[in-house]
Write a protein that holds these residues in place. Structure first.
Motif, PDB file in Angstrom:
ATOM      1  N   GLY B 202       0.765  -1.235   0.000  1.00  0.00           N
ATOM      2  CA  GLY B 202       0.000   0.000   0.000  1.00  0.00           C
ATOM      3  C   GLY B 202       0.794   1.281   0.000  1.00  0.00           C
TER       4      GLY B 202
ATOM      5  N   SER C 123     -10.507  13.600 -13.058  1.00  0.00           N
ATOM      6  CA  SER C 123      -9.746  14.724 -12.498  1.00  0.00           C
ATOM      7  C   SER C 123      -8.564  15.090 -13.380  1.00  0.00           C
ATOM      8  N   GLU C 125      -5.118  18.086 -13.132  1.00  0.00           N
ATOM      9  CA  GLU C 125      -4.481  19.298 -12.611  1.00  0.00           C
ATOM     10  C   GLU C 125      -3.138  19.483 -13.327  1.00  0.00           C
ATOM     11  N   ALA C 164     -13.927  18.615  -3.039  1.00  0.00           N
ATOM     12  CA  ALA C 164     -14.731  18.832  -1.834  1.00  0.00           C
ATOM     13  C   ALA C 164     -14.111  19.869  -0.902  1.00  0.00           C
ATOM     14  N   ALA C 172      -3.676  26.872  -0.861  1.00  0.00           N
ATOM     15  CA  ALA C 172      -2.837  25.750  -1.303  1.00  0.00           C
ATOM     16  C   ALA C 172      -3.353  25.104  -2.580  1.00  0.00           C
ATOM     17  N   ASP C 200      -8.431   8.905 -12.245  1.00  0.00           N
ATOM     18  CA  ASP C 200      -9.692   8.182 -12.229  1.00  0.00           C
ATOM     19  C   ASP C 200      -9.635   7.251 -11.014  1.00  0.00           C
ATOM     20  N   GLU C 203      -6.439   4.928 -10.606  1.00  0.00           N
ATOM     21  CA  GLU C 203      -5.344   5.151 -11.566  1.00  0.00           C
ATOM     22  C   GLU C 203      -4.979   6.632 -11.686  1.00  0.00           C
TER      23      GLU C 203
ATOM     24  N   PRO D 132     -10.158  13.728  -4.080  1.00  0.00           N
ATOM     25  CA  PRO D 132     -10.915  14.987  -4.123  1.00  0.00           C
ATOM     26  C   PRO D 132     -12.047  15.076  -3.107  1.00  0.00           C
ATOM     27  N   ASP D 133     -12.205  14.067  -2.242  1.00  0.00           N
ATOM     28  CA  ASP D 133     -13.228  14.152  -1.203  1.00  0.00           C
ATOM     29  C   ASP D 133     -12.681  14.788   0.069  1.00  0.00           C
ATOM     30  N   LYS D 134     -11.421  15.084   0.084  1.00  0.00           N
ATOM     31  CA  LYS D 134     -10.798  15.710   1.260  1.00  0.00           C
ATOM     32  C   LYS D 134     -11.274  17.152   1.348  1.00  0.00           C
ATOM     33  N   VAL D 135     -11.669  17.586   2.547  1.00  0.00           N
ATOM     34  CA  VAL D 135     -12.280  18.917   2.666  1.00  0.00           C
ATOM     35  C   VAL D 135     -11.276  20.010   3.012  1.00  0.00           C
ATOM     36  N   ALA D 184      -1.492  21.948  -3.006  1.00  0.00           N
ATOM     37  CA  ALA D 184      -2.394  20.827  -2.747  1.00  0.00           C
ATOM     38  C   ALA D 184      -3.112  20.423  -4.024  1.00  0.00           C
ATOM     39  N   VAL D 185      -2.861  19.205  -4.467  1.00  0.00           N
ATOM     40  CA  VAL D 185      -3.546  18.633  -5.624  1.00  0.00           C
ATOM     41  C   VAL D 185      -4.676  17.739  -5.110  1.00  0.00           C
ATOM     42  N   ARG D 186      -5.836  17.829  -5.749  1.00  0.00           N
ATOM     43  CA  ARG D 186      -6.962  16.963  -5.377  1.00  0.00           C
ATOM     44  C   ARG D 186      -7.426  16.238  -6.614  1.00  0.00           C
ATOM     45  N   ALA D 187      -7.090  14.978  -6.718  1.00  0.00           N
ATOM     46  CA  ALA D 187      -7.455  14.238  -7.926  1.00  0.00           C
ATOM     47  C   ALA D 187      -7.841  12.818  -7.577  1.00  0.00           C
ATOM     48  N   ARG D 188      -8.911  12.341  -8.204  1.00  0.00           N
ATOM     49  CA  ARG D 188      -9.308  10.946  -8.072  1.00  0.00           C
ATOM     50  C   ARG D 188      -8.106  10.070  -8.439  1.00  0.00           C
ATOM     51  N   GLY D 189      -7.936   8.999  -7.730  1.00  0.00           N
ATOM     52  CA  GLY D 189      -6.825   8.097  -8.013  1.00  0.00           C
ATOM     53  C   GLY D 189      -5.735   8.182  -6.973  1.00  0.00           C
ATOM     54  N   PHE D 190      -5.647   9.340  -6.293  1.00  0.00           N
ATOM     55  CA  PHE D 190      -4.702   9.454  -5.182  1.00  0.00           C
ATOM     56  C   PHE D 190      -5.397   9.080  -3.881  1.00  0.00           C
ATOM     57  N   SER D 211       0.875   6.772  -0.606  1.00  0.00           N
ATOM     58  CA  SER D 211       0.175   5.796   0.206  1.00  0.00           C
ATOM     59  C   SER D 211      -1.165   5.531  -0.434  1.00  0.00           C
ATOM     60  N   SER D 212      -1.504   4.255  -0.649  1.00  0.00           N
ATOM     61  CA  SER D 212      -2.755   3.955  -1.349  1.00  0.00           C
ATOM     62  C   SER D 212      -3.757   3.196  -0.488  1.00  0.00           C
TER      63      SER D 212
END
Lengths: 245, 245, 245, 245
Positions: B202, C123, C125, C164, C172, C200, C203, D132-135, D184-190, D211-212
Motif C-alpha cells: 500500500g 480529475s 491538474e 470537496a 494551497a 480516475d 489510476e 478529491p473528497d478531502k475537505v 495541494a492537488v486533489r485528484a481521483r486516483g490518489f 500511500s494507497s
C-alpha cells in the motif's frame, strides 16, 4: 447486459460497475455451472465475456449465433482466435465483437501517445513497475509498448538509439524488446505502473500510468459495452472506441 | 585557496565558485606546467586537488609536508591510497585531508537516506539514468547506493527481497548489486539522475536526485573547503562535513 | 537559410544547430545594424526570425515581398499580427509563414496529448515548475495547456472536476485557469518543467516535460525550417508540422 | 494486545495485522458497548487505542491505572492532552504511552529526511496530492513537513527562499506555510501522496511518499506495539521507535 464469468474478479467488479452506470443494467450473470440460455431468456443484447480461455471462444460463438454483441475481456485472443471470431461473424454481419486486450484507458493512451511521440526524440526507454508476485518480466503491456514505439520509429526512418555502453557485467541495461530498452521493477506497493521516457538534448518527455485497483479498468469496460452494438464485425482494442484511430 | 588542476573542467568551475563565495579566495591556480611552490608562495592554507590520478597522490604529499590542508576531488582514491595519505599525515597531525568521492550533496543525501530507510521496507530497487555517452553501467553511485542499502538491511536482519519472477528471457529485471536490483537508463537529456524506490503493502517511498550541470557539485566543494582545516587527519566522504554521521 | 536576430540567444543557438544539421546551411546572419538585402543577395529561400517584437513584423513583410518563406520565433504574434501577416501574403500565395509560439516539440506534444486525454478522466491538474527568477505565474505554457484541456472537456460534455475542499485558508489549491487547477513551483534547479496529472478511480495518468537548455528547442526549429516551404500561407504552431493535426 | 475501537476502520485493519504478525496476538477487542475490564481479564499487557477523541483520553487513563502500556492512534492529542497523559503516568513510572500522530513509516521518514536536507538547498517546496473528497487543504502532513523544514532552515541560518514572482493573479504559487510554499492537488486516483522538492543550481532533490491503502500504516502500528513496553513515560511520534532521534 449479460456478464459471463460473473463471479471471477474482473467479472464481479464489472457487475458492480455496470449496475452503478447510467443507463446500463445487468440482466444475466453467468458462471461455470450456468446455462448460456439465460442470456437470451433475459433479453441481453450485449454480453461481457470474462470466462476462462478454454471456454471463452465457445461463448463468443454462442453469442454471435444468437445475435448478441460481445465484448471479450478474456486474455489470449491471438490472431488465430480473432480469425475464428471473424468466421463466426460471416453469417451475422450486424453483430459486433470487440476484443479488448487491455481495458485500462490510461494504458491504451500511454501506448498510443508513446507511438506518436516516438519519432520525435533521439532516445526512448520503458520502465514498468509491478508487484513482486508477478512471475514474468517484462509485462505484456511493456512489450506491446516497445513494439509500437519500434514500429513508429521504423516507419519514420528514425536512427538507432544512442548507447555507448561497453561495460555492463550484471545486465543493468535491462531487456531489449524490438530494440527498445525495457526495465522491469518488482516492488511491493505497486499494482501495475509504467513510464515511457523520451529524451533529446536538453529535455526529457515522459508518459506515466499508475494503476492501483481493478476499478481502474471499469471506465474502459463501460466504454466498450456502450460502443460494441454500433461496431458490427470484429474490432480489436479500445483505440477505435476511444476515437484514437 | 589553491586549486590544483585549475584548467580542467571541475577545477575551472571550482575556481569560479570559490571566487563567488563569501569569504573564500583563490590565491594560486596550478596546472600541469606550474610549480607547486606557488601554493606556499601565495600563502594558501587549503588546496583543492583535481589533478589526474597519476600525480594527485604526490600533490597531496607535497601539501601535507608543507602544512597545507587538502580537499581531494581526484577520483580513484581507494583504500590503498587512503592508507598512504594516512602515512603522510603521521608527521603532520594538525593537517586535514578530506577525500571526496562525490561532491554532490544531493547524491550524498540520497545514499544516506536510502541506507536509513532500507530496513523499513519490504522492497527496494535502484534506477539510475545517465546520458547515452556513458560507457559503463550501472553507475558508480548506483553501485555504492546498492551496497549501502544491502549493508543496512543485513545489519537489521531484513529478509530477502520478494521476487516471484520465473520468466525473464531478455533480462528486464536488470542487475543485482549486493542483492539489490539496479536498472540503468541511458537517454539523451539526462546528465546524472538516480531514483531509489522502496515499497511496502500500500505504499511507495522514493528518493530521487537529478543533476544536470557541474555547478551542482559546487556547494559540496565549498562545504569541503570550509570544513577541512577543522578536521585534522584523513576524512573520507562529505557525510561528516554535512553532519550526517 | 537566413537568421534574423542572429546574435540573440535563440538566434545564435539556432545558427549552430542549422550548421550542424544535414542539408541545411546558414547563408546570412542578420542583426540590428545589418541590411535585409543580405537575405536576397545570399540567395536565402527561408528566413528564421528571432528579432525583437517591435521590428519582427516588418521583417516578415520584407521576406514575403521578396518571396522568402519565414519561420517566426519572435513572441507576441497575437491574432492581430497574424491577420496582418495574412494580408502580406495576399499577393504572394506561394510563400509560407510559420508562426511558432513554442519550438519545444516536447511541450507541443504534452499539450496535444493532454487535450486528447482530458475527456477520459474524472480529475486533471497542471503543475508547472520553473527557476525562481521567473516573474509571472503560472507560465504561458501552463495557461495554454489548461485552456486546451478545458476546451476538450467542454466539447466532450465532461462534468465539473470533483473537489470537496471547503477549508483552504492559505490558497494551497492554487490557481484555476479555465476551471483547471494550476500550480506553479519556483525552485532553483528547474529551467522549465510541467506535469499534467489525470486521475480516475484507481489510476493516475501523467504527462511530463522537463526542459533544461535552449538546445531542446532546436529540433522544433529545424522541423519548422524544413517544413515551411511546403506550407504556403500562414500556419500557427508546430502541430501541423509534426503531423498532429 | 487489546484493541480499543476494534470495529473502526483503523482498529479492524490493525486486528488483522496483529493476528498475522509473528509473536503478537489480540486477546481483547473492545468497542463502544464493551467493558474495559476485558483488557485486564484477558491479560493484555499492551493496548492499542483507536477510539474516538471524546473517550480516548479516559481509555488511556484506565490503561495506565491498570498497568497496561498504551499506543494511541486517536488523532487530536495536542500538547494539553499530552500533559494530562503525563500526569496519569506520575504514579505509574513503569508504564509506557506512545502517542502516534502518523503511523505511516514512509511519511515519518519523508518528514525527517526533509528536515535534514532542508539547510543544504537554496529552494524547497511541498506538493501534496489527495483524493478529491478531502475537505481541507493543505494536509496536516504537509503543514507539519513545512514547519519542520522551516525550523531546520531557521536553525541553520538559511536565507529566504528565492522567488521573483511579481505577477500571480490567480494564486498559482499556492500556500505559504511557515514561509515554505505548499501546493495541494486533489485528484481521483490518489489516496495520500506527498513530494518534497529541493533545488540548487543544476540539481533537484526530491523525496516522495505515495500511500494507497490503510495497510500501509500497519508496519508503523506493529513497530509501535512492539516498542511501547520498553519506553516508560510518554513518547510522541514514531521517530524514536524507528531509531531516527
Amino acid at each position: 447486459m449479460a456478464v459471463l464469468g460473473a463471479r471471477g474478479r474482473m467479472g464481479s467488479t464489472s457487475v458492480g460497475a455496470i449496475e452503478a452506470a447510467d443507463g446500463l443494467e445487468v440482466v444475466a450473470q453467468i458462471d461455470a455451472d450456468d446455462s448460456l440460455d439465460l442470456i437470451a431468456e433475459n433479453g441481453a443484447e450485449v454480453a461481457l465475456v470474462f470466462t476462462t480461455p478454454d471456454v471463452a471462444l465457445d461463448h463468443v460463438r454462442w453469442c454471435v449465433e444468437h445475435g448478441v454483441h460481445v465484448v471479450v475481456g478474456t486474455s489470449g485472443f491471438d490472431d488465430a482466435k480473432v480469425a475464428q471470431v471473424r468466421e463466426f461473424l460471416a453469417d451475422a454481419p450486424g453483430v459486433g465483437v470487440l476484443i479488448v486486450p487491455n481495458f485500462s484507458i490510461g494504458a491504451v493512451l500511454m501506448m498510443r501517445f508513446a507511438a506518436v511521440a516516438a519519432p520525435f526524440f533521439e532516445s526512448v526507454e520503458v520502465i514498468e513497475m509491478h508487484h513482486p508476485d508477478k512471475v514474468d518480466a517484462p509485462s505484456g503491456t511493456a512489450v506491446r509498448t516497445a513494439e509500437m514505439i519500434a514500429d513508429a520509429r521504423a516507419e519514420a526512418g528514425s536512427p538507432e538509439l544512442p548507447d555507448a555502453t561497453t561495460t555492463d557485467p550484471e545486465g543493468a541495461r535491462g531487456a531489449k524488446i524490438a530494440g527498445i530498452p525495457v526495465h522491469a521493477v518488482r516492488a511491493r506497493g505497486f499494482t501495475a505502473s509504467q513510464e515511457v521516457l523520451f529524451g533529446d538534448p536538453g529535455e526529457i518527455f515522459s508518459i506515466r500510468h499508475d494503476s492501483s485497483t481493478r476499478e481502474s479498468f471499469m471506465p474502459g469496460v463501460l466504454a466498450a459495452l456502450r460502443a460494441v452494438a454500433d461496431r458490427p464485425g470484429v474490432t480489436v482494442g479500445l483505440d477505435a472506441v476511444l476515437g484514437l484511430d
